[in-house]
Design a protein around this motif. Structure first.
Motif, short mmCIF file in Angstrom:
data_model
loop_
_atom_site.label_atom_id
_atom_site.label_comp_id
_atom_site.label_asym_id
_atom_site.label_seq_id
_atom_site.Cartn_x
_atom_site.Cartn_y
_atom_site.Cartn_z
N TYR A 44 0.83 -1.20 0.00
CA TYR A 44 0.00 0.00 0.00
C TYR A 44 0.87 1.26 0.00
CZ TYR A 44 -3.23 3.63 1.44
OH TYR A 44 -3.95 4.78 1.49
N ALA A 45 1.91 1.28 0.81
CA ALA A 45 2.79 2.45 0.88
C ALA A 45 3.45 2.71 -0.47
CB ALA A 45 3.84 2.25 1.96
N GLY A 46 3.65 1.67 -1.26
CA GLY A 46 4.25 1.84 -2.59
C GLY A 46 3.38 2.62 -3.56
N TRP A 47 2.08 2.68 -3.29
CA TRP A 47 1.18 3.43 -4.18
C TRP A 47 1.41 4.93 -4.09
CZ3 TRP A 47 -1.64 2.00 -8.16
CH2 TRP A 47 -1.90 0.64 -8.31
N ARG A 48 2.18 5.38 -3.12
CA ARG A 48 2.52 6.80 -3.00
C ARG A 48 3.19 7.30 -4.27
NH1 ARG A 48 6.21 8.35 1.89
NH2 ARG A 48 5.89 6.14 1.97
N ASP A 49 3.91 6.43 -4.95
CA ASP A 49 4.64 6.81 -6.15
C ASP A 49 3.76 6.91 -7.39
OD1 ASP A 49 6.91 6.76 -4.54
OD2 ASP A 49 7.32 4.66 -5.01
N TYR A 50 2.46 6.64 -7.26
CA TYR A 50 1.53 6.67 -8.39
C TYR A 50 0.33 7.56 -8.07
CZ TYR A 50 4.35 2.64 -9.57
OH TYR A 50 5.41 1.82 -9.84
N PRO A 51 0.53 8.88 -8.01
CA PRO A 51 -0.58 9.76 -7.61
C PRO A 51 -1.72 9.81 -8.63
CG PRO A 51 1.34 11.05 -8.25
CD PRO A 51 1.77 9.62 -8.24
N GLY A 52 -1.42 9.68 -9.90
CA GLY A 52 -2.49 9.72 -10.91
C GLY A 52 -3.50 8.60 -10.75
N PRO A 53 -3.04 7.35 -10.75
CA PRO A 53 -4.00 6.25 -10.53
C PRO A 53 -4.70 6.33 -9.18
CG PRO A 53 -1.98 5.38 -11.46
CD PRO A 53 -1.73 6.83 -11.14
N MET A 54 -4.02 6.84 -8.14
CA MET A 54 -4.66 6.97 -6.84
C MET A 54 -5.80 7.98 -6.89
SD MET A 54 -3.58 4.86 -4.62
CE MET A 54 -4.27 5.57 -3.15
N ARG A 55 -5.58 9.13 -7.58
CA ARG A 55 -6.65 10.12 -7.71
C ARG A 55 -7.82 9.54 -8.49
NH1 ARG A 55 -3.18 13.53 -10.12
NH2 ARG A 55 -1.65 14.05 -8.59
N THR A 56 -7.52 8.82 -9.56
CA THR A 56 -8.58 8.22 -10.37
C THR A 56 -9.37 7.21 -9.54
OG1 THR A 56 -7.24 8.49 -12.36
CG2 THR A 56 -9.05 6.90 -12.46
N PHE A 57 -8.67 6.38 -8.78
CA PHE A 57 -9.33 5.39 -7.92
C PHE A 57 -10.23 6.09 -6.90
CE2 PHE A 57 -9.33 2.94 -3.94
CZ PHE A 57 -9.95 1.79 -4.38
N PHE A 58 -9.74 7.15 -6.29
CA PHE A 58 -10.50 7.87 -5.29
C PHE A 58 -11.76 8.49 -5.91
CE2 PHE A 58 -11.40 11.66 -2.67
CZ PHE A 58 -11.58 11.03 -1.45
N LEU A 59 -11.62 9.13 -7.06
CA LEU A 59 -12.78 9.74 -7.71
C LEU A 59 -13.80 8.70 -8.15
CD1 LEU A 59 -11.01 12.57 -9.73
CD2 LEU A 59 -12.43 12.81 -7.67
N LEU A 60 -13.34 7.57 -8.68
CA LEU A 60 -14.27 6.52 -9.07
C LEU A 60 -14.97 5.91 -7.85
CD1 LEU A 60 -12.26 4.74 -11.91
CD2 LEU A 60 -14.30 6.17 -12.14
N THR A 61 -14.26 5.84 -6.73
CA THR A 61 -14.88 5.35 -5.50
C THR A 61 -15.98 6.29 -5.04
OG1 THR A 61 -12.84 4.23 -4.87
CG2 THR A 61 -14.42 4.68 -3.10
N LEU A 62 -15.72 7.61 -5.11
CA LEU A 62 -16.76 8.58 -4.77
C LEU A 62 -17.96 8.45 -5.69
CD1 LEU A 62 -14.80 11.86 -3.97
CD2 LEU A 62 -16.06 10.39 -2.39
N LEU A 63 -17.70 8.30 -6.99
CA LEU A 63 -18.79 8.15 -7.95
C LEU A 63 -19.60 6.90 -7.67
CD1 LEU A 63 -20.12 9.26 -10.54
CD2 LEU A 63 -18.53 7.85 -11.83
N GLU A 64 -18.92 5.81 -7.36
CA GLU A 64 -19.60 4.55 -7.04
C GLU A 64 -20.44 4.70 -5.77
OE1 GLU A 64 -18.52 -0.12 -6.15
OE2 GLU A 64 -17.03 1.43 -5.74
N GLY A 65 -19.95 5.47 -4.82
CA GLY A 65 -20.70 5.69 -3.58
C GLY A 65 -21.90 6.59 -3.77
N LEU A 66 -21.83 7.49 -4.74
CA LEU A 66 -22.95 8.41 -4.98
C LEU A 66 -24.09 7.74 -5.75
CD1 LEU A 66 -21.06 11.70 -5.83
CD2 LEU A 66 -22.28 11.14 -3.73
N PHE A 67 -23.80 6.69 -6.51
CA PHE A 67 -24.83 6.04 -7.31
C PHE A 67 -25.97 5.46 -6.46
CE2 PHE A 67 -26.62 2.36 -9.53
CZ PHE A 67 -27.14 3.01 -10.65
N PRO A 68 -25.68 4.73 -5.37
CA PRO A 68 -26.79 4.23 -4.54
C PRO A 68 -27.61 5.36 -3.91
CG PRO A 68 -24.78 3.07 -3.99
CD PRO A 68 -24.40 4.17 -4.91
N ILE A 69 -26.93 6.42 -3.51
CA ILE A 69 -27.65 7.56 -2.92
C ILE A 69 -28.60 8.14 -3.96
CG2 ILE A 69 -27.37 9.90 -1.97
CD1 ILE A 69 -24.59 8.86 -0.92
#
Length: 165
Positions: A44-69
């Motif tokens: 997990y700590a190694g993902w620090r070196d990949y900020p682009g995919p981490m941002r994308t993952f975070f935004l997609l997670t938010l989008l996935e969480g908003l769909f049920p709402i």
């Protein structure tokens, strides 16, 4: 509140990498479960070196969480039940979390009962209204979940029926 929560989560991500690295260092030489958790923390700590995919993952997670709402909000509106998106944001994610507990087959019944209890406890709507909203959402969510499989089935069926050269 949603914006503040999002900003807090974004601020916590860099701290989580540091915490994971410390845990990995502490548990590196351990045996058993702690050793495996240390290895997971190191990955997990190694993902620090990949900020682009981490941002994308975070935004997609938010989008996935908003769909049920959004589906609960649309179902409430369709049934003429006044419920705000803010009220549903306070109840739906908690209900989805509880419905994932392994107490029933695929959360069947847990999601509906959980939403009825949470929505009535918070004062979003009455228990009967909440149960009606959840009864509308559940089949819709099942249909949406089945769409990729249905599309694949149709595609394979079409390929099987076309003559091969």
């Amino acid at each position: 509140a949603l914006g503040a929560g999002t900003l807090a989560a974004l601020a916590a991500i860099p701290l989580s990498f540091r915490l994971a690295e410390r845990l990995a260092d502490r548990w590196q030489e351990r045996e058993g479960a702690l050793g495996k958790l240390g290895g997971l923390a190191r990955e997990y700590a190694g993902w620090r070196d990949y900020p682009g995919p981490m941002r994308t993952f975070f935004l997609l997670t938010l989008l996935e969480g908003l769909f049920p709402i959004a589906t609960y909000w649309v179902a409430a509106r369709a049934l003429g039940i006044p419920a705000s998106a803010v009220e549903l944001t306070a109840t739906v994610p908690l209900v989805y979390l509880l419905a994932r507990l392994p107490v029933s087959f695929g959360g069947l019944g847990g999601e509906q009962a959980g939403f009825a209890a949470a929505a009535s406890a918070v004062g979003v709507m009455g228990a009967a209204q909440a149960l009606a909203v959840s009864a509308v959402v559940s089949p819709f969510a099942l249909l949406v979940a089945l769409l990729p499989g249905a599309a694949l089935w149709l595609l394979r069926r079409e390929r099987a029926s076309t003559p091969q050269p």
